[in-house]
Write a protein that holds these residues in place. Structure first.
Motif, PDB file in Angstrom:
ATOM      1  N   ALA A  60     -38.878  -7.941  17.695  1.00 38.93           N
ATOM      2  CA  ALA A  60     -39.655  -8.996  17.338  1.00 38.93           C
ATOM      3  C   ALA A  60     -41.086  -8.482  16.699  1.00 38.93           C
ATOM      4  O   ALA A  60     -41.740  -7.962  17.711  1.00 38.93           O
ATOM      5  CB  ALA A  60     -40.039 -10.007  18.303  1.00 38.93           C
ATOM      6  N   GLN A  61     -41.390  -8.596  15.475  1.00 38.20           N
ATOM      7  CA  GLN A  61     -42.750  -8.464  14.820  1.00 38.20           C
ATOM      8  C   GLN A  61     -43.263  -6.999  15.361  1.00 38.20           C
ATOM      9  O   GLN A  61     -44.451  -6.728  15.641  1.00 38.20           O
ATOM     10  CB  GLN A  61     -43.770  -9.422  15.757  1.00 38.20           C
ATOM     11  CG  GLN A  61     -45.105  -9.429  14.679  1.00 38.20           C
ATOM     12  CD  GLN A  61     -45.078  -9.993  13.460  1.00 38.20           C
ATOM     13  OE1 GLN A  61     -44.197 -10.361  12.993  1.00 38.20           O
ATOM     14  NE2 GLN A  61     -46.176  -9.807  12.855  1.00 38.20           N
ATOM     15  N   ALA A  62     -42.093  -6.218  15.440  1.00 42.80           N
ATOM     16  CA  ALA A  62     -42.581  -4.558  15.603  1.00 42.80           C
ATOM     17  C   ALA A  62     -41.796  -3.459  14.860  1.00 42.80           C
ATOM     18  O   ALA A  62     -42.202  -2.474  14.628  1.00 42.80           O
ATOM     19  CB  ALA A  62     -42.430  -4.414  17.124  1.00 42.80           C
ATOM     20  N   MET A  63     -40.665  -3.701  14.186  1.00 40.64           N
ATOM     21  CA  MET A  63     -39.908  -2.714  13.624  1.00 40.64           C
ATOM     22  C   MET A  63     -40.765  -2.038  12.502  1.00 40.64           C
ATOM     23  O   MET A  63     -40.435  -0.838  12.229  1.00 40.64           O
ATOM     24  CB  MET A  63     -38.452  -3.462  13.044  1.00 40.64           C
ATOM     25  CG  MET A  63     -37.680  -2.046  12.940  1.00 40.64           C
ATOM     26  SD  MET A  63     -35.763  -2.619  12.778  1.00 40.64           S
ATOM     27  CE  MET A  63     -35.902  -3.431  11.169  1.00 40.64           C
ATOM     28  N   HIS A  64     -41.625  -2.719  12.072  1.00 37.83           N
ATOM     29  CA  HIS A  64     -42.371  -1.961  10.781  1.00 37.83           C
ATOM     30  C   HIS A  64     -43.172  -0.726  11.253  1.00 37.83           C
ATOM     31  O   HIS A  64     -43.850  -0.080  10.445  1.00 37.83           O
ATOM     32  CB  HIS A  64     -43.302  -3.069   9.947  1.00 37.83           C
ATOM     33  CG  HIS A  64     -44.292  -4.091  10.876  1.00 37.83           C
ATOM     34  ND1 HIS A  64     -43.611  -4.995  11.576  1.00 37.83           N
ATOM     35  CD2 HIS A  64     -45.351  -3.991  11.248  1.00 37.83           C
ATOM     36  CE1 HIS A  64     -44.266  -5.670  12.291  1.00 37.83           C
ATOM     37  NE2 HIS A  64     -45.646  -4.919  12.085  1.00 37.83           N
ATOM     38  N   TRP A  65     -43.228  -0.686  12.467  1.00 39.55           N
ATOM     39  CA  TRP A  65     -43.976   0.415  13.172  1.00 39.55           C
ATOM     40  C   TRP A  65     -43.226   1.421  13.679  1.00 39.55           C
ATOM     41  O   TRP A  65     -43.664   2.491  13.978  1.00 39.55           O
ATOM     42  CB  TRP A  65     -44.976   0.047  14.536  1.00 39.55           C
ATOM     43  CG  TRP A  65     -45.891  -1.076  14.380  1.00 39.55           C
ATOM     44  CD1 TRP A  65     -45.687  -2.669  14.629  1.00 39.55           C
ATOM     45  CD2 TRP A  65     -47.270  -1.100  13.770  1.00 39.55           C
ATOM     46  NE1 TRP A  65     -46.823  -2.974  14.361  1.00 39.55           N
ATOM     47  CE2 TRP A  65     -47.767  -2.111  13.838  1.00 39.55           C
ATOM     48  CE3 TRP A  65     -47.946   0.012  13.270  1.00 39.55           C
ATOM     49  CZ2 TRP A  65     -49.073  -2.476  13.385  1.00 39.55           C
ATOM     50  CZ3 TRP A  65     -49.078   0.084  12.766  1.00 39.55           C
ATOM     51  CH2 TRP A  65     -49.871  -1.135  12.996  1.00 39.55           C
TER      52      TRP A  65
ATOM     53  N   GLU B 147     -53.273  -1.349   8.792  1.00 37.56           N
ATOM     54  CA  GLU B 147     -52.485  -0.179   8.756  1.00 37.56           C
ATOM     55  C   GLU B 147     -51.188  -0.545   7.662  1.00 37.56           C
ATOM     56  O   GLU B 147     -51.011  -1.504   7.378  1.00 37.56           O
ATOM     57  CB  GLU B 147     -51.732   0.193  10.054  1.00 37.56           C
ATOM     58  CG  GLU B 147     -52.624   0.469  11.244  1.00 37.56           C
ATOM     59  CD  GLU B 147     -53.425   1.820  11.081  1.00 37.56           C
ATOM     60  OE1 GLU B 147     -52.813   2.771  10.361  1.00 37.56           O
ATOM     61  OE2 GLU B 147     -54.562   1.976  11.636  1.00 37.56           O
ATOM     62  N   SER B 148     -50.931   0.453   6.694  1.00 37.02           N
ATOM     63  CA  SER B 148     -50.017   0.393   5.719  1.00 37.02           C
ATOM     64  C   SER B 148     -48.631  -0.126   6.204  1.00 37.02           C
ATOM     65  O   SER B 148     -48.149  -0.930   5.267  1.00 37.02           O
ATOM     66  CB  SER B 148     -49.738   1.774   5.279  1.00 37.02           C
ATOM     67  OG  SER B 148     -49.322   2.844   6.012  1.00 37.02           O
ATOM     68  N   PRO B 149     -48.001  -0.277   7.444  1.00 33.30           N
ATOM     69  CA  PRO B 149     -47.011  -0.834   7.824  1.00 33.30           C
ATOM     70  C   PRO B 149     -46.808  -2.315   7.614  1.00 33.30           C
ATOM     71  O   PRO B 149     -45.824  -3.089   7.459  1.00 33.30           O
ATOM     72  CB  PRO B 149     -46.560  -0.110   9.324  1.00 33.30           C
ATOM     73  CG  PRO B 149     -47.200   1.015   9.353  1.00 33.30           C
ATOM     74  CD  PRO B 149     -48.483   0.960   8.582  1.00 33.30           C
ATOM     75  N   ARG B 150     -48.280  -2.987   7.488  1.00 32.86           N
ATOM     76  CA  ARG B 150     -48.218  -4.155   7.506  1.00 32.86           C
ATOM     77  C   ARG B 150     -47.747  -4.691   5.989  1.00 32.86           C
ATOM     78  O   ARG B 150     -47.433  -6.065   6.077  1.00 32.86           O
ATOM     79  CB  ARG B 150     -49.830  -4.740   7.746  1.00 32.86           C
ATOM     80  CG  ARG B 150     -49.978  -6.101   7.543  1.00 32.86           C
ATOM     81  CD  ARG B 150     -49.652  -7.076   8.687  1.00 32.86           C
ATOM     82  NE  ARG B 150     -49.713  -8.193   8.336  1.00 32.86           N
ATOM     83  CZ  ARG B 150     -49.341  -9.315   9.164  1.00 32.86           C
ATOM     84  NH1 ARG B 150     -48.970  -9.121  10.553  1.00 32.86           N
ATOM     85  NH2 ARG B 150     -49.407 -10.600   8.786  1.00 32.86           N
ATOM     86  N   GLU B 151     -47.694  -3.890   5.157  1.00 34.12           N
ATOM     87  CA  GLU B 151     -47.026  -4.356   3.948  1.00 34.12           C
ATOM     88  C   GLU B 151     -46.003  -4.950   3.998  1.00 34.12           C
ATOM     89  O   GLU B 151     -45.340  -5.801   3.202  1.00 34.12           O
ATOM     90  CB  GLU B 151     -47.208  -2.936   2.694  1.00 34.12           C
ATOM     91  CG  GLU B 151     -48.772  -2.839   2.662  1.00 34.12           C
ATOM     92  CD  GLU B 151     -48.845  -1.569   1.654  1.00 34.12           C
ATOM     93  OE1 GLU B 151     -47.635  -1.282   1.074  1.00 34.12           O
ATOM     94  OE2 GLU B 151     -49.860  -1.130   1.253  1.00 34.12           O
TER      95      GLU B 151
ATOM     96  N   THR C 262     -38.260  -5.565   1.857  1.00 33.50           N
ATOM     97  CA  THR C 262     -38.272  -3.913   1.430  1.00 33.50           C
ATOM     98  C   THR C 262     -37.997  -3.006   2.536  1.00 33.50           C
ATOM     99  O   THR C 262     -37.985  -1.740   2.458  1.00 33.50           O
ATOM    100  CB  THR C 262     -39.539  -3.635   0.670  1.00 33.50           C
ATOM    101  OG1 THR C 262     -40.773  -3.799   1.541  1.00 33.50           O
ATOM    102  CG2 THR C 262     -39.748  -4.318  -0.381  1.00 33.50           C
ATOM    103  N   ILE C 263     -37.825  -3.743   3.917  1.00 26.98           N
ATOM    104  CA  ILE C 263     -37.670  -2.685   5.016  1.00 26.98           C
ATOM    105  C   ILE C 263     -36.393  -2.059   4.682  1.00 26.98           C
ATOM    106  O   ILE C 263     -35.311  -2.828   4.546  1.00 26.98           O
ATOM    107  CB  ILE C 263     -38.088  -3.218   6.384  1.00 26.98           C
ATOM    108  CG1 ILE C 263     -38.133  -2.267   7.418  1.00 26.98           C
ATOM    109  CG2 ILE C 263     -36.868  -4.229   6.738  1.00 26.98           C
ATOM    110  CD1 ILE C 263     -38.858  -2.869   8.690  1.00 26.98           C
ATOM    111  N   ASP C 264     -36.023  -0.787   5.075  1.00 30.56           N
ATOM    112  CA  ASP C 264     -34.723  -0.154   5.239  1.00 30.56           C
ATOM    113  C   ASP C 264     -33.997  -0.852   6.186  1.00 30.56           C
ATOM    114  O   ASP C 264     -34.390  -0.797   7.364  1.00 30.56           O
ATOM    115  CB  ASP C 264     -34.932   1.429   5.398  1.00 30.56           C
ATOM    116  CG  ASP C 264     -35.406   2.061   4.231  1.00 30.56           C
ATOM    117  OD1 ASP C 264     -34.922   1.603   3.056  1.00 30.56           O
ATOM    118  OD2 ASP C 264     -35.863   3.136   4.364  1.00 30.56           O
TER     119      ASP C 264
END
Length: 264
Positions: free
Chosen positions: A107-112, A164-168, A176-178
């Motif tokens: 939850a609200q974390a995988m972009h990191w 931080e860039s992952p916020r995009e 667009t996340i793999d």
């Protein structure tokens, strides 16, 4: 990543939205059994406590011990502080055995995350072939036209340099996340699917949410206060225009969901 949230752990636990039951019901309907779930990047346990009402046991992990201090203690949740670079041997020792989990949630974390490494762990730990991974994020809050207009300026111009860039990946709704997993049964694709979280907030609640941002903490560490007196007054002015102290704030949630298939 965890360092960004340690100093405002209390604001995070209080200011962030909860997740709607509809979201968890949807996810649970896609797992054939409800024995064991792993909530990764659990933070202060917002998702874990709901999963504990559906799954017999939940393992909830985070790299921040400070965040875990604010997590609700329930008998069927095991909280575990893990290294940001957890090894496969640590995974087996601290989390669980191969092909033993029905569900992995983020939850609200995988972009990191380091996704190739994480996905290898997910494919190892989920039951084959129908173990499910569900990852979601929420984007910016929606209040009303005037508040949202001021918020967009604050979000992009004031706070923009400190994200931080992952916020995009969040801004793009995880489109667009793999995400290398098969659609679950009865779905034609793996998302994103939209859900809404609603939270009743007054002005101070709204400011608490803003202060829980990683960008706010990063700016503060650089000697910059994003919520200056002028900014606060501008927000108070537009917030109070309708005469309502409390407002229903909507956080759009975007879910990616898939099954592990026959992956090794």
């Amino acid at each position: 990543m965890a360092q960004l949230f340690i100093k405002q752990a209390k604001q995070y636990s209080v200011g962030r939205p909860s997740y709607p039951q509809e979201l968890f019901n949807f996810i649970a309907s896609k797992t054939p059994s409800h024995d064991l779930a792993w909530d990764v990047g659990t933070g202060s346990g917002q998702a874990a406590q709901v999963l504990a009402n559906i799954y017999k046991n939940v393992i909830a992990t985070d790299t921040s011990p400070k965040q875990l201090e604010f997590a609700p203690k329930l008998p069927n949740i095991k909280y575990q502080c893990t290294s940001p670079n957890i090894s496969m041997s640590d995974l087996q020792h601290d989390i669980g055995s191969q092909s033993s989990f029905d569900l992995v949630t983020i939850a609200q974390a995988m972009h990191w995350f380091d996704l190739p490494t994480f996905y290898q762990q997910v494919k190892w730990i989920l039951k084959k072939p129908n173990g499910v991974i569900a990852a979601w994020c929420y984007t910016v809050p929606e209040v009303n036209t005037h508040v949202d207009s001021l918020f967009q300026k604050f979000y992009t111009i004031n706070a923009g340099p400190y994200w931080e860039s992952p916020r995009e990946l969040v801004d793009k709704k995880y489109e667009t996340i793999d995400f290398l997993f098969e659609p679950v049964d009865e779905l034609e694709h793996n998302g994103p699917f939209r859900f809404d979280s609603e939270k009743v907030m007054d002005m101070e609640d709204y400011f608490t949410y803003l202060r829980s941002w990683s960008a706010y903490q990063t700016a503060k560490e650089k000697g910059v206060e994003l919520l200056t007196d002028n900014v606060i007054q501008d927000f108070k002015r537009v917030w109070n225009e309708d005469g309502k102290i409390e407002k229903i704030v909507t956080f759009p949630i975007y879910l990616r969901i898939g099954k592990v298939g026959s992956s090794n």
